[in-house]
Structures are given as C-alpha cells and as structure tokens.
Design an enzyme around this catalytic site. Structure first.
Site, PDB file in Angstrom:
ATOM      1  CG  HIS A 124      78.384  52.215  58.590  1.00 24.17           C
ATOM      2  ND1 HIS A 124      79.322  51.221  58.733  1.00 24.17           N
ATOM      3  CD2 HIS A 124      78.659  52.810  57.406  1.00 24.17           C
ATOM      4  CE1 HIS A 124      80.121  51.214  57.700  1.00 24.17           C
ATOM      5  NE2 HIS A 124      79.748  52.156  56.862  1.00 24.17           N
ATOM      6  CG  ASP A 130      78.508  53.820  53.142  1.00 25.86           C
ATOM      7  OD1 ASP A 130      78.858  53.707  54.332  1.00 25.86           O
ATOM      8  OD2 ASP A 130      79.057  53.209  52.209  1.00 25.86           O
ATOM      9  CG  HIS A 143      78.210  48.540  54.731  1.00 25.82           C
ATOM     10  ND1 HIS A 143      77.226  49.476  54.469  1.00 25.82           N
ATOM     11  CD2 HIS A 143      79.372  49.234  54.689  1.00 25.82           C
ATOM     12  CE1 HIS A 143      77.766  50.651  54.265  1.00 25.82           C
ATOM     13  NE2 HIS A 143      79.085  50.543  54.401  1.00 25.82           N
ATOM     14  NE  ARG A 203      87.727  45.503  54.139  1.00 24.33           N
ATOM     15  CZ  ARG A 203      87.207  44.980  53.028  1.00 24.33           C
ATOM     16  NH1 ARG A 203      87.608  43.804  52.583  1.00 24.33           N
ATOM     17  NH2 ARG A 203      86.297  45.640  52.355  1.00 24.33           N
TER      18      ARG A 203
HETATM   19  O1  AKG Z   1      86.523  48.930  54.492  1.00 30.74           O
HETATM   20  C1  AKG Z   1      85.469  48.660  53.954  1.00 30.74           C
HETATM   21  O2  AKG Z   1      85.395  47.748  53.162  1.00 30.74           O
HETATM   22  C2  AKG Z   1      84.181  49.436  54.228  1.00 30.74           C
HETATM   23  C3  AKG Z   1      84.333  50.665  55.097  1.00 30.74           C
HETATM   24  C4  AKG Z   1      83.036  51.424  55.161  1.00 30.74           C
HETATM   25  O3  AKG Z   1      81.991  50.836  55.148  1.00 30.74           O
HETATM   26  C5  AKG Z   1      83.013  52.908  55.195  1.00 30.74           C
HETATM   27  O4  AKG Z   1      84.072  53.527  55.298  1.00 30.74           O
HETATM   28  O5  AKG Z   1      81.903  53.481  55.089  1.00 30.74           O
HETATM   29 FE   FE2 Z   2      80.361  52.195  54.789  1.00 32.20          FE
END
Ligand code: AKG
Ligand code: FE2
Length: 300
Positions: free
Chosen positions: A173, A175, A230, A240
């Site tokens: 996606h 952001d 990403h 994580r």
């Molecule tokens: O957990 C991550 O490193 C990225 C999560 C992500 O891309 C988001 O929440 O928009």
């Molecule tokens: Fe993200």
C-alpha cells in the site's frame, strides 16, 4: 502494531524454507543534525519516497517506554484487547485490515493523536488507570511531531529554493497522509517497492526512524516526490513491533499541487479535500491506488 510470530508448528514446517533476507544497503540516510542533508533528503524523496533519519532528537527513553506499554497491551488476553475494538477506524484490530476484506498476520491499535478520542479508547482497556500509557503516548507523539515538522520544514526550504515463502503481515500500500514516521523494534519485514515492481528489504534499526512520503505529499509536489509503496512480511520467528506516526492534514484542508512548484506546468491532480480522499479511501482495498480518482492525466 505487532506482526505475530508464526505458531510453533507452522514455524517448524517452514524452517527448511527460510532463506536469509538480502538487505538493500542503499537506503538513503539523512542526518537531521546536519543542515546540508536537505539536498539528500529531497533526492531521496524523488528517487524512493523513503529515507532513514538519524540524530533525530527523539529521546530513546520515550521510544522504549511506548514500546514496552504497547507490548504490555498486546500481551493482554484477547477478551481484554477486544474492549478497545473493533477498529472503526480507530481502535484494536486483529488480522482484518480495514472494512473491505484485507487480512494479514497482524494485530494493531490505531489511535488518533486527538486527546479526547484517545482517552475514551484507553479507558475501555486500562480501566481507571490509563495514565501510564497516556503519558508514554503523549511524550512520544510530541517528540515525533516536532521531528516531523522539522523534516517538513527542510522539504519546504528545498522546494522554495527550487522554485517466496513469506507470509504477508501488512499488504502492499501507500500511506495516505503527508509523511509517516516509522519506528520498529529489531525485527525485519519492511519492504519498499521500486518503480520496476521489485521489492527492497529494509534493514531494521531500532534507534532510527524511517520516513515515508505519503499520497498527499505526492500530490502537493505534483508527483515530484513519490508516495512509496511498501509492505511488511511476517517471515520471522520474532514479533515485529512498529509505531507509526501519520502526519496528515485537517479534514477540510484542500490538497493540490503547490503553486510555487507549477511554473506553467500542468497539474497532474485535481484539487480535493482530505475528507474526500478519506471517504474514497475507506471504500478501497489496501493495495489500490487511492489517488487514481483525483488524477488529471496519468503520470508516466
Ligand atoms: O509495520 C511497519 O513497519 C509498517 C506498517 C505500515 O506500513 C502502516 O501501518 O501503514
Ligand atoms: Fe504504511
């Protein structure tokens, strides 16, 4: 957010297939204590829409405190955590992402930085004593917000001067906001996409922040800065934990390319409000290009 480690049996059956991750060593590195890094920052925005920042001024103590509060929250029994859900869009979510059928091996707590809404959600989980969590959250948000503003100022200055076998944790996606400030623990998984569709694995770094250019900044720069696509893979035995600050405009704000960047060029996007963007984003899937609706001509 926490990307869940795989259940034991599954881990066992997958062990033979685990390949060492090849990390990309060319992630642009921006030293925020060095004013000369502005140029590098802009280059990184244009090339990747993504960079790493060091000497960022966010106290390690704040980072670790919020991470430990988050880990405490995610260790609670499911029935407790669900008191802070379902995410609509703020609140606790488990495996399902958004309202439109996206799923992943993930659980998350999405909070707005607006104090009152936070209070209601937290009280439902932490009962009468949400103070510790709230304090950790406030400290972290204020420090990260300050850093996000510094980064935006550096960008603004420069703009002025220019007149396998992985499980998807969080699917691909971009952001929506202006910039996202991402901090994670030492577990890998984050990948960014290049224009040719290939994916680069980002080496985790628990003392730095990663900055994503979001859709709004892509529009404001008329496509010059890239909103980075990403995703996060859950291919590790370790959870994580990431904390992401999304810096976005107010709901009624108009989003359009900055006039100072246009100089007779054609605008790639029609003007829209952040509210319009969000309304259309809520009915889209995670991987959809949420700017399509607002494009005037297709960027090459
Ligand atoms: O957990 C991550 O490193 C990225 C999560 C992500 O891309 C988001 O929440 O928009
Ligand atoms: Fe993200």
């Amino acid at each position: 957010m926490v990307l869940l480690p795989k259940p034991a049996l599954e881990q066992f059956s997958l062990m033979r297939n685990i390949k060492p991750t090849t990390f990309f060593s060319g992630i642009p590195l921006i030293d925020l204590s060095n004013p000369d890094s502005k140029h590098l920052l802009v280059k990184a925005c244009e090339e990747f829409g993504f960079f790493k920042v060091v000497n960022h001024g966010v106290p390690l103590e704040f980072i670790l405190k919020l991470e430990s509060e988050a880990v405490k929250f995610f260790s609670l029994p499911l029935s407790e955590k669900e008191k802070a859900g379902p995410p609509n869009p703020f609140g606790y979510g488990n495996k399902s992402i958004g309202q439109n059928g996206d799923v992943g091996w993930v659980e998350y707590l999405l909070l707005t930085a607006n104090q009152e809404s936070i209070s209601q959600r937290l009280s439902s989980v932490f009962g009468d004593n949400p103070e510790k969590f709230r304090r950790a959250l406030n400290d972290y948000i204020s420090a990260v917000k300050k850093m996000a503003c510094e980064i935006l100022e550096m960008m603004a200055d420069e703009i002025q001067a220019l007149k396998d076998h992985d499980m998807i944790g969080f699917g691909e996606h971009t952001d929506p906001q202006i910039i996202s400030v991402l901090r994670s623990n030492n577990t890998s998984g984050l990948q960014i996409s290049l224009n040719d569709g290939s994916w680069l694995s980002v080496p985790p770094d628990l003392s730095s922040f990663f900055i994503n250019v979001g859709d709004s900044l892509q529009v404001m720069t008329n496509g010059r800065f890239k909103s980075v696509r990403h995703r996060v893979l859950a291919n590790s035995m370790k959870a994580r934990v990431s904390m992401i600050y999304f810096g976005g405009p107010p709901l009624g704000e108009k989003i359009a390319p900055l006039p100072s960047l246009m100089r007779g060029k054609e605008s790639l996007y029609r003007e829209f409000t952040w509210f319009e963007y969000k309304r259309s984003a809520y009915s889209s899937r995670l991987a959809d290009n949420k700017l399509l609706l607002f494009e005037r001509i297709t960027p090459s």
